[in-house]
Design a protein around this motif. Structure first.
Motif, mmCIF file in Angstrom:
data_model
loop_
_atom_site.group_PDB
_atom_site.id
_atom_site.type_symbol
_atom_site.label_atom_id
_atom_site.label_comp_id
_atom_site.label_asym_id
_atom_site.label_seq_id
_atom_site.Cartn_x
_atom_site.Cartn_y
_atom_site.Cartn_z
ATOM 1 N N LEU A 1 1.452 -45.445 -13.301
ATOM 2 C CA LEU A 1 2.414 -44.472 -13.682
ATOM 3 C C LEU A 1 2.398 -43.324 -14.689
ATOM 4 N N LEU A 2 1.355 -43.121 -15.676
ATOM 5 C CA LEU A 2 1.549 -42.366 -16.583
ATOM 6 C C LEU A 2 0.542 -42.247 -16.516
ATOM 7 N N SER A 3 -0.630 -42.206 -15.925
ATOM 8 C CA SER A 3 -1.251 -41.504 -15.103
ATOM 9 C C SER A 3 -1.193 -40.847 -14.328
ATOM 10 N N ARG B 1 -1.480 -30.744 -12.270
ATOM 11 C CA ARG B 1 -2.132 -29.884 -11.757
ATOM 12 C C ARG B 1 -1.990 -29.427 -9.782
ATOM 13 N N ALA B 2 -0.645 -30.326 -9.047
ATOM 14 C CA ALA B 2 -0.716 -29.844 -7.916
ATOM 15 C C ALA B 2 0.465 -29.348 -7.490
ATOM 16 N N PHE B 3 0.792 -28.130 -9.153
ATOM 17 C CA PHE B 3 1.788 -27.453 -8.754
ATOM 18 C C PHE B 3 1.240 -26.229 -9.544
ATOM 19 N N VAL B 4 0.039 -26.463 -9.713
ATOM 20 C CA VAL B 4 -0.434 -24.734 -10.957
ATOM 21 C C VAL B 4 -1.078 -23.418 -10.002
ATOM 22 N N SER C 1 -11.271 -48.876 -4.115
ATOM 23 C CA SER C 1 -11.782 -47.563 -5.053
ATOM 24 C C SER C 1 -10.555 -48.044 -6.134
ATOM 25 N N THR C 2 -9.814 -46.911 -5.499
ATOM 26 C CA THR C 2 -8.116 -46.408 -6.665
ATOM 27 C C THR C 2 -8.480 -48.254 -7.259
ATOM 28 N N SER C 3 -7.819 -49.254 -6.314
ATOM 29 C CA SER C 3 -7.268 -51.007 -6.770
ATOM 30 C C SER C 3 -8.147 -51.111 -7.220
ATOM 31 N N GLN C 4 -9.762 -51.004 -7.432
ATOM 32 C CA GLN C 4 -10.025 -51.499 -9.136
ATOM 33 C C GLN C 4 -10.364 -50.632 -10.062
ATOM 34 N N ASP C 5 -9.677 -48.801 -10.228
ATOM 35 C CA ASP C 5 -9.940 -48.721 -11.009
ATOM 36 C C ASP C 5 -8.581 -48.920 -11.784
ATOM 37 N N ILE C 6 -7.298 -48.643 -11.259
ATOM 38 C CA ILE C 6 -5.921 -49.578 -11.875
ATOM 39 C C ILE C 6 -6.725 -50.836 -12.952
ATOM 40 N N VAL C 7 -6.990 -51.959 -12.143
ATOM 41 C CA VAL C 7 -7.088 -52.940 -12.323
ATOM 42 C C VAL C 7 -8.341 -52.870 -14.003
ATOM 43 N N SER D 1 -4.036 -40.515 -5.867
ATOM 44 C CA SER D 1 -2.624 -39.747 -6.308
ATOM 45 C C SER D 1 -1.606 -40.570 -6.270
ATOM 46 N N PHE D 2 -1.765 -41.466 -4.940
ATOM 47 C CA PHE D 2 0.151 -42.415 -5.685
ATOM 48 C C PHE D 2 -0.873 -43.484 -5.260
#
Length: 424
Positions: free
Chosen positions: A363-365, A372-375, A127-133, A59-60
């Motif tokens: 940022l955009l994703s 979704r965090a507030f619904v 894993s998140t870092s791999q996704d970013i790249v 998420s961050f």
């Protein structure tokens, strides 16, 4: 078949498919599969609940995405260098998880944390870092007209990886044991390394001259390129495109269990089969259509279909318990939601400047999934005041304003995604 041949014969698409697999594989290993390991070991519910916090890095991720736009590792180019480093690190981290059990603790002062939790967090960050790249690399090697298909190919690979590390890993753990299962999952990460070496070199872009520039420049660039009004309309589309869908599903399990009366076993079987298959098919079909469809039309049509699919739950609320309606609703909602996801991903990819792909996509994703965090609380209030039938009908109407935002920004969307005269 033509699309399948096109993917397999296109080096870029084949690499994206394999990288998608590499991206999806670690996901369940720090989530549902790890929870199952803790549960089988008899660990307290409180501790198991903390496992869910391992999803926080996803998420961050925008917080450290600028690192991948600023720093270039020696050896390979900027994207493939970072890919190789994160993939090797993931193999080490997942292998390390296999060497511990849920009962083994890492003690810090008065705190005692399971080693698996510590290693799980490290794995989630990697894993998140791999996704970013991967997301940045995908934008840089695909021309605009192929980004819809590219998004579908990536999501297909991701889901296959997630299924193997999720459902398949649970079966393997029962037969082989948890240690052997995690070691096998670590070895499968080598598929990502193979993809990295097969990957074509991305277009060369300048590296930011300072870390401050790497953080501020992507935001400044976005608003300068599209001007304030157009940029805000794009942000409204991104924020709202999946909001109606997320609202519908916020209390979905409670609706099916408490109001309709299905049991956990039935829901589990449907979610693990129909939902997964339909979401996968929806993404593939969307990718196929987007090779012959403008991005604007895809956003309109897939968005409308995505919202209308939520009415299948309204039918269940009206007619009551029915296994046929459950399967129909699960298939329809996930299939159409998968189509909407591909259109939204294609939009986000098209909005990114090739100079700041990692930061802008992150940022955009993040904005795309903010709603979704507030619904959850909103859905609860709506159900209390309207009832389930009116709630699901209301979700459909709440999914329509995003289409107005798309229409209002149609000229800018057309400029993002040039298409041939043969396009729909």
């Amino acid at each position: 078949m033509n699309i399948i041949n096109k993917v397999l014969n296109n080096r870029s698409h084949l690499v994206i498919l394999l990288l998608g697999f590499s991206s999806g594989l670690p996901a369940a290993l720090t989530a549902s599969t790890l929870q199952a390991w803790f549960t089988e070991a008899g660990i307290s519910l409180h501790t198991i609940g903390v496992v869910t916090l391992l999803a926080i890095p996803y998420s961050f991720r925008f917080l450290w995405a600028p690192v991948f736009d600023y720093f270039k590792l020696p050896g390979l180019d900027r994207r493939r260098g970072w890919l190789l480093l994160t993939q090797i690190s993931l193999i080490i981290a997942i292998s390390a998880m296999a060497l511990f059990t849920p009962q083994q603790l890492f003690k810090v002062d008065m705190w005692s944390i399971p080693w698996l939790m510590v290693l799980g967090f490290i794995t989630a960050v990697l894993s998140t870092s791999q996704d970013i790249v991967i997301n940045a690399y995908q934008i840089e090697i695909l021309p605009p007209e192929e980004r819809g298909l590219g998004a579908a190919v990536y999501v297909t690979g991701w889901r296959v990886g997630a299924i193997i590390s999720g459902a398949a890993a649970l079966v393997l753990a029962k037969e082989l044991g948890w240690k052997e299962t995690y070691l096998l999952m670590a070895s499968l990460m080598s598929i990502g390394i193979v993809a990295t070496f097969l990957a074509p070199k991305p277009r060369m872009m300048h590296v930011s001259n300072s870390m401050f520039h790497a953080v501020i420049a992507p935001i400044k660039d976005f608003f300068q390129r599209y001007q304030l009004k157009t940029a805000l309309l794009f942000l409204l589309i991104i924020l709202t495109y999946k909001a109606g869908d997320a609202l519908t599903l916020a209390l979905n399990t409670t609706f099916l269990l408490r109001h309709i009366g299905f049991d956990l076993v039935t829901l589990g079987l449907v979610n693990k089969t129909v939902s997964l298959i339909s979401a996968l098919l929806g993404g593939i079909v969307a990718g196929v259509f987007m090779t012959r469809m403008s991005l604007y039309r895809a956003l309109i049509i897939f968005g409308l279909i995505q919202g209308a699919a939520n009415l299948s739950y309204a039918a269940m609320a009206y007619f009551g318990k029915s296994l046929f309606l459950l399967i129909f609703a699960a298939f329809t909602e996930n299939f159409c939601s998968g189509m909407g996801t591909i259109a939204l991903l294609a939009l986000i990819m098209s909005l990114c400047n090739l100079h700041y792909t990692a930061t802008q996509f992150a940022l955009l994703s993040a904005a795309a999934f903010l709603a979704r965090a507030f619904v959850g609380p909103v859905a609860a209030v709506m159900v209390d005041s309207m009832g389930w039938l009116s709630f699901f009908i209301g979700c459909f109407f709440l999914s329509l304003p995003t289409l107005l935002f798309v229409y209002a920004n149609r000229n800018s969307i057309h400029q993002l995604h040039p298409f041939s005269r043969e396009a729909i």
